[in-house]
Design an enzyme around this catalytic site. Structure first.
Site, mmCIF file in Angstrom:
data_model
loop_
_atom_site.group_PDB
_atom_site.id
_atom_site.type_symbol
_atom_site.label_atom_id
_atom_site.label_comp_id
_atom_site.label_asym_id
_atom_site.label_seq_id
_atom_site.Cartn_x
_atom_site.Cartn_y
_atom_site.Cartn_z
ATOM 1 N N TYR B 270 36.848 49.819 43.121
ATOM 2 C CA TYR B 270 37.281 48.426 42.955
ATOM 3 C C TYR B 270 36.283 47.697 42.057
ATOM 4 O O TYR B 270 35.145 47.458 42.456
ATOM 5 C CB TYR B 270 37.356 47.736 44.326
ATOM 6 C CG TYR B 270 38.163 46.469 44.276
ATOM 7 C CD1 TYR B 270 39.511 46.484 44.593
ATOM 8 C CD2 TYR B 270 37.592 45.273 43.870
ATOM 9 C CE1 TYR B 270 40.268 45.326 44.522
ATOM 10 C CE2 TYR B 270 38.344 44.112 43.789
ATOM 11 C CZ TYR B 270 39.681 44.146 44.122
ATOM 12 O OH TYR B 270 40.427 43.004 44.038
ATOM 13 N N TYR B 321 44.447 43.842 36.183
ATOM 14 C CA TYR B 321 43.889 43.300 37.421
ATOM 15 C C TYR B 321 44.942 43.339 38.518
ATOM 16 O O TYR B 321 45.548 42.323 38.846
ATOM 17 C CB TYR B 321 43.378 41.881 37.181
ATOM 18 C CG TYR B 321 42.743 41.251 38.402
ATOM 19 C CD1 TYR B 321 41.711 41.887 39.066
ATOM 20 C CD2 TYR B 321 43.173 40.024 38.870
ATOM 21 C CE1 TYR B 321 41.123 41.316 40.183
ATOM 22 C CE2 TYR B 321 42.588 39.433 39.993
ATOM 23 C CZ TYR B 321 41.567 40.082 40.640
ATOM 24 O OH TYR B 321 40.996 39.521 41.747
#
Lengths: 136, 368
Positions: B270, B321
């Protein structure tokens, strides 16, 4: 640059005494009665026990610079004139962290671990936002 | 629950700015791709988890899905992994047979801002996830002697991967370490190329039991293990520990999966901001704490040069994103040999890591 143009704090039942005291140049934190540990931001119970056994105490106003950043991006209309502005993460002598601006100093002179102390130069709407600068 | 639950279908939309639709429209698009991928129809779906789409009811209504298990999860990216675990629990317990997980994001076209607004620290100008990570990275530099330049190999490796991925937002726009070094400051010590993108898009996964997945169109990818440790001690100020203890606790993922680090070919980390990649590598024990800068310096994370190709789609920094949803989708694709020019040779197992106050890691593997 004016603290009067800063975003207003959201006052609630827990942090109201903190902001009231700041008007009188006092920095308050909560102290857990059972463990003796201090905590901030203001909360209904001690995070160390989960119980509402705590008292407000006046902090020494001293601490050390834990880390800091310098904002170049504009997020608040009232702070445009202050860009680039620093935000420091200060570890208070009493234990809790407080986020604040670096006052009476340039961020170029900021060194992690340096001793800082609090000032009460002003804020929006008659409120006062505690600031930290070189220890006096 | 080792290997009991599988990813059966994956769908990702195009990524960019799409003001002509919204998170519902994008979510439907991703879900239809995922349904086609595994050969299911909306009426087969009896579990639904929706994220960052405002209403689960409206989404279910739009898609004509009337499940026996349904919920909406928080928009924060850490909830991609949490949603995956919830779906796995629902499938394992029999609460649902086929769970569709749908994430839709139109942050770009609605000019979503990550920062500003009222908060505990807004009167001091402290705001935005980026600033929290900048505060942590400054402290990391102080404690361990790391530098901003240590983040460069993260940004350049992921951009290199985006250049191999025709669907990535930053495809065709290579960057150098010098570009990273000279990008404009946003919240020092972090600069533009340390920040993730903001774009529209959606991701959908269809999860089911490993047994049911065998009868569907594509080879199942198994969820071999998942571990999580939360730490909310520092909810209102940046953490003072880089989430190291909680990330370290998630090293139990290897035991849970029965798969050691040496048996993993690639990573999905992440990457909301470049430092989280280094915090993740340290926390999971890929290198000692404080040594992640040295660890990534020679292209360790880059396909073709490194032992640990990471975020092969380009990640949040350079692909899209999609808040972990896309990174997990990429792990699945690697394990189905779907990645073309960015395929990790002989990928048998992939590890996902998310460094936040809900620290998580998961290991996915190819079904035998």
């Amino acid at each position: 640059m004016s603290l009067e143009n800063r975003p207003k704090p959201v006052i609630d039942n827990w942090n109201r005494p903190f902001f009231e005291a700041a008007k009188n140049d006092k920095l308050l934190v909560q102290k857990c009665r059972d463990t003796g540990q201090c905590f901030f931001p203001p909360a209904p119970v001690s995070p160390f026990t989960g119980r509402p056994h705590w008292d407000w105490i006046e902090a020494s106003g001293k601490g050390e610079l834990w880390s800091f950043v310098v904002f170049y991006q504009s997020y608040f209309e009232g702070m445009k004139d202050e860009l680039p502005y620093p935000v420091g993460m200060v570890k208070l002598a009493e234990g809790p962290f407080m986020l604040t601006n670096l006052w009476d100093m340039s961020p170029d002179d900021a060194v992690i671990g340096m001793k800082l102390s609090v000032r009460f130069p002003g804020g929006p709407d008659g409120l006062v936002l505690p600031q930290f600068g070189p220890e006096v | 629950m080792r290997d009991k639950v599988a990813f059966a279908g994956i769908g990702t939309t195009r990524y960019g700015s799409f003001p002509e639709t919204d998170s519902y429209g994008l979510g439907c698009e991703a879900l239809n791709i995922a349904l086609d991928d595994c050969g299911l129809k909306p009426s087969d779906i009896d579990g639904l988890i929706v994220s960052r789409i405002p209403s689960y009811e409206r989404f279910a209504e739009i898609m004509g899905i009337n499940p026996q298990y349904c919920l909406l999860t928080e928009t924060a990216g850490r909830f991609s992994g949490v949603s995956m675990a919830l779906a796995a629990n629902a499938l394992y317990s029999g609460a649902a047979k086929y769970v569709a997980l749908v994430y839709g994001n139109n942050g770009r076209s609605v000019r979503m801002r990550y920062g500003g607004g009222d908060s505990q620290w807004s009167p001091w100008g402290m705001t935005s996830p980026g600033a929290i990570h900048a505060m942590m990275w400054r402290r990391h530099m102080h404690e361990f002697g790391t530098t901003h330049a240590d983040l460069g190999p993260v940004a350049t490796a992921f951009r290199h991967h985006a250049c191999l991925n025709p669907d990535a937002v930053m495809h065709g726009r290579p960057i150098s370490l010098l570009d990273h070094d000279r990008s404009r400051p946003i919240c020092e010590p972090l600069q533009l190329l340390d920040y993730c993108l903001i774009n529209d898009g959606a991701v959908a996964w269809i999860m089911t039991t490993a047994e049911r997945a065998r009868d569907l169109k594509r080879p199942p990818v198994l969820l071999s293990g998942y571990a999580r440790q939360d730490n909310f001690t520092y909810r209102t100020s940046p953490p003072d520990d880089f989430w190291y203890p909680s990330l370290s606790a998630t090293r139990s993922v290897y035991d849970r999966a029965g798969i050691g680090r040496e048996d993993i070919q690639g990573l999905g980390i992440y990457d909301n901001f470049s430092p989280t990649v280094l915090f993740s590598l340290e926390g999971l024990g890929f290198c000692k704490q404080g040594e992640s800068g040295d660890f990534v310096r020679d292209g360790t994370l880059q396909l073709g040069t490194g032992r640990w190709p990471t975020n092969t789609s380009g990640g949040h920094l350079s692909d899209s994103y999609m808040q972990g949803w896309g990174i997990i989708a990429e792990c699945v694709r690697q394990l189905r040999d779907d990645c073309g020019d960015r395929q990790i040779p002989n990928a048998q197992a992939m590890q996902y890591i998310c460094a936040t106050n809900i620290a998580q890691s998961a290991i996915l593997r190819r079904a035998a």
